[in-house]
Design a protein around this motif. Structure first.
Motif, mmCIF file in Angstrom:
data_model
loop_
_atom_site.group_PDB
_atom_site.id
_atom_site.type_symbol
_atom_site.label_atom_id
_atom_site.label_comp_id
_atom_site.label_asym_id
_atom_site.label_seq_id
_atom_site.Cartn_x
_atom_site.Cartn_y
_atom_site.Cartn_z
ATOM 1 N N LEU A 199 44.790 28.848 41.811
ATOM 2 C CA LEU A 199 43.556 28.744 41.046
ATOM 3 C C LEU A 199 42.672 29.954 41.300
ATOM 4 C CD1 LEU A 199 42.194 26.894 39.041
ATOM 5 C CD2 LEU A 199 41.038 25.751 40.939
ATOM 6 N N TYR A 200 42.662 30.440 42.514
ATOM 7 C CA TYR A 200 41.895 31.638 42.848
ATOM 8 C C TYR A 200 42.366 32.818 42.008
ATOM 9 C CZ TYR A 200 40.120 35.572 45.599
ATOM 10 O OH TYR A 200 39.511 36.732 46.002
ATOM 11 N N SER A 201 43.670 33.076 41.999
ATOM 12 C CA SER A 201 44.170 34.227 41.254
ATOM 13 C C SER A 201 43.971 34.046 39.750
ATOM 14 C CB SER A 201 45.644 34.491 41.578
ATOM 15 O OG SER A 201 46.436 33.341 41.391
ATOM 16 N N ALA A 202 44.072 32.812 39.258
ATOM 17 C CA ALA A 202 43.846 32.564 37.831
ATOM 18 C C ALA A 202 42.385 32.809 37.465
ATOM 19 C CB ALA A 202 44.247 31.132 37.479
ATOM 20 N N ALA A 203 41.466 32.349 38.316
ATOM 21 C CA ALA A 203 40.040 32.548 38.042
ATOM 22 C C ALA A 203 39.671 34.026 38.110
ATOM 23 C CB ALA A 203 39.203 31.739 39.029
ATOM 24 N N LYS A 204 40.243 34.745 39.072
ATOM 25 C CA LYS A 204 39.960 36.179 39.166
ATOM 26 C C LYS A 204 40.555 36.933 37.978
ATOM 27 C CE LYS A 204 37.567 36.509 42.999
ATOM 28 N NZ LYS A 204 36.186 37.039 43.017
ATOM 29 N N ALA A 205 41.713 36.494 37.479
ATOM 30 C CA ALA A 205 42.284 37.116 36.288
ATOM 31 C C ALA A 205 41.365 36.901 35.088
ATOM 32 C CB ALA A 205 43.670 36.540 36.007
ATOM 33 N N ALA A 206 40.812 35.698 34.984
ATOM 34 C CA ALA A 206 39.878 35.423 33.894
ATOM 35 C C ALA A 206 38.616 36.266 34.035
ATOM 36 C CB ALA A 206 39.523 33.934 33.884
ATOM 37 N N LEU A 207 38.128 36.438 35.265
ATOM 38 C CA LEU A 207 36.929 37.256 35.472
ATOM 39 C C LEU A 207 37.218 38.726 35.149
ATOM 40 C CD1 LEU A 207 34.002 37.440 36.345
ATOM 41 C CD2 LEU A 207 34.781 37.671 38.716
ATOM 42 N N HIS A 208 38.413 39.182 35.463
ATOM 43 C CA HIS A 208 38.798 40.545 35.074
ATOM 44 C C HIS A 208 38.706 40.708 33.562
ATOM 45 C CE1 HIS A 208 41.227 44.041 34.164
ATOM 46 N NE2 HIS A 208 42.107 43.273 33.548
ATOM 47 N N SER A 209 39.275 39.762 32.822
ATOM 48 C CA SER A 209 39.246 39.834 31.365
ATOM 49 C C SER A 209 37.806 39.815 30.851
ATOM 50 C CB SER A 209 40.037 38.661 30.778
ATOM 51 O OG SER A 209 39.964 38.644 29.375
ATOM 52 N N TYR A 210 36.992 38.955 31.425
ATOM 53 C CA TYR A 210 35.597 38.877 30.990
ATOM 54 C C TYR A 210 34.866 40.185 31.293
ATOM 55 C CZ TYR A 210 30.838 37.201 30.397
ATOM 56 O OH TYR A 210 29.545 37.054 29.987
ATOM 57 N N THR A 211 35.150 40.794 32.438
ATOM 58 C CA THR A 211 34.486 42.031 32.815
ATOM 59 C C THR A 211 34.818 43.153 31.840
ATOM 60 O OG1 THR A 211 34.533 41.366 35.144
ATOM 61 C CG2 THR A 211 34.174 43.694 34.689
ATOM 62 N N VAL A 212 36.065 43.221 31.393
ATOM 63 C CA VAL A 212 36.451 44.218 30.392
ATOM 64 C C VAL A 212 35.641 44.008 29.113
ATOM 65 C CG1 VAL A 212 38.335 45.043 28.932
ATOM 66 C CG2 VAL A 212 38.760 44.530 31.350
ATOM 67 N N ASN A 213 35.486 42.765 28.706
ATOM 68 C CA ASN A 213 34.706 42.480 27.500
ATOM 69 C C ASN A 213 33.219 42.714 27.697
ATOM 70 O OD1 ASN A 213 36.367 41.365 25.147
ATOM 71 N ND2 ASN A 213 37.227 40.232 26.886
ATOM 72 N N LEU A 214 32.713 42.446 28.893
ATOM 73 C CA LEU A 214 31.303 42.734 29.176
ATOM 74 C C LEU A 214 31.036 44.232 29.092
ATOM 75 C CD1 LEU A 214 28.507 41.678 30.104
ATOM 76 C CD2 LEU A 214 29.315 41.941 32.474
ATOM 77 N N ARG A 215 31.952 45.017 29.628
ATOM 78 C CA ARG A 215 31.813 46.476 29.537
ATOM 79 C C ARG A 215 31.797 46.921 28.078
ATOM 80 N NH1 ARG A 215 36.280 47.931 32.145
ATOM 81 N NH2 ARG A 215 35.223 47.758 34.155
#
Length: 309
Positions: A199-215
């Motif tokens: 779950l940790y790695s899945a949540a961090k993967a989702a945060l990575h994707s969100y960060t790309v979109n935030l940028r």
């Protein structure tokens, strides 16, 4: 969430690592110059870029004497004693005259809203956010029979918290019109799923994707979005017991000078190797090619949002 700005050299001290219990109540304290440090949910907010701190996401509290270049002290709380952290902050406030404390809950929407309102009130010149809340349940999928509330808590801290805080604080970063930086801390586990912490790695993967979109959403503004991608670092993220990974001091000393907005991604060790960097570059090229498929409104430099109609 942690709010921090750099102290004068004569009053800096090292700060320790985050722990598995970086959840529940968050505590912030402010320096006389306006810095806040909130140490339960792990996020740093800086009110003046010139005074940006080496905020210690993974820093160990192993030095007792202040030293130039170190940040406001932060307490580390073992998972079995989450009440100790506010007490340690109170002790720090007593030791450092002018320090103020603030408690919030990074795992709840209300707590995040209260913290953002507090930051907007006392830090109108906010220009740096480092969102690095963390918790890691080391249990495989087949063996995970924890109550859903425990699972939801991990999701709230790792994903809902950073996403919500970016929504709350981005307007403030854009409101003054000056350059600013928003940093999300993900993990090497975002790019390599970890069976021992799925779950940790899945949540961090989702945060990575969100960060790309935030940028992408902030690309036309003075706000730069940075993704800090640590490998394993020897902290107590998963709770007390043997730690493995990079030395926290070496990690902090290496990455924090790079969090100035000039690097979209910042790695360390295995996440700073040429093959990993090329993997990120290839992913970014693919994102840029696909980002024009559907028109979406972006932020304007003044903080308003484009009208596509």
């Amino acid at each position: 969430m942690r709010l921090r700005r750099r102290w004068p050299a004569s009053r800096r001290s090292s700060a320790p690592s985050r722990s598995r219990r970086a959840e529940g109540r968050s505590c912030a304290h402010r320096t006389p110059s306006g810095c806040h440090v909130n140490t339960r949910g792990a996020c740093c907010l800086h009110g003046n870029k010139r005074d940006r701190a080496n905020s210690a996401h993974h820093r160990r509290q192993r030095r007792n004497r202040p030293r130039p270049g170190r940040s406001v002290p932060e307490s580390r709380t073992p998972r079995h004693d989450h009440r100790a952290r506010p007490q340690r902050l109170a002790a720090a406030a007593e030791e450092l005259p002018g320090l103020e404390t603030f408690a919030s809950d990074i795992g709840s929407a209300r707590g995040r809203e209260e913290l953002a309102a507090h930051a907007q009130h006392v830090m109108p010149d906010l220009d740096v956010v480092i969102s690095n809340a963390g918790i890691q349940r080391r249990v495989g999928i087949a063996a995970d029979d924890a109550p859903w509330a425990e699972v939801q808590n991990e999701l709230d801290i790792l994903l809902a918290g950073p996403v919500h805080l970016s929504r709350l604080l981005t307007p403030q970063l854009l409101g003054h019109g000056r350059p600013s930086v928003y940093v999300n801390v993900t993990s090497g586990g975002a790019f390599q799923p970890m069976p021992f912490a799925p779950l940790y790695s899945a949540a961090k993967a989702a945060l990575h994707s969100y960060t790309v979109n935030l940028r992408h959403a902030l690309r036309a503004t003075p706000c730069r979005v940075v993704e800090l991608i640590p490998p394993a670092v020897a902290t107590q993220l998963a709770g007390p017991g043997p730690n493995h990974g990079a030395d926290p001091e070496e990690f902090c000393d290496t990455v924090f000078p790079l969090l100035d907005g000039s690097h979209p991604e910042v790695g360390f060790g295995p996440t700073a190797q040429p093959d990993f960097i090329e993997r990120l570059a290839a992913e970014n090229r693919a994102f840029e090619a696909a980002s024009t498929r559907f028109a979406v409104p972006l932020y304007r430099p003044d903080g308003s949002v484009e009208n596509l109609h």
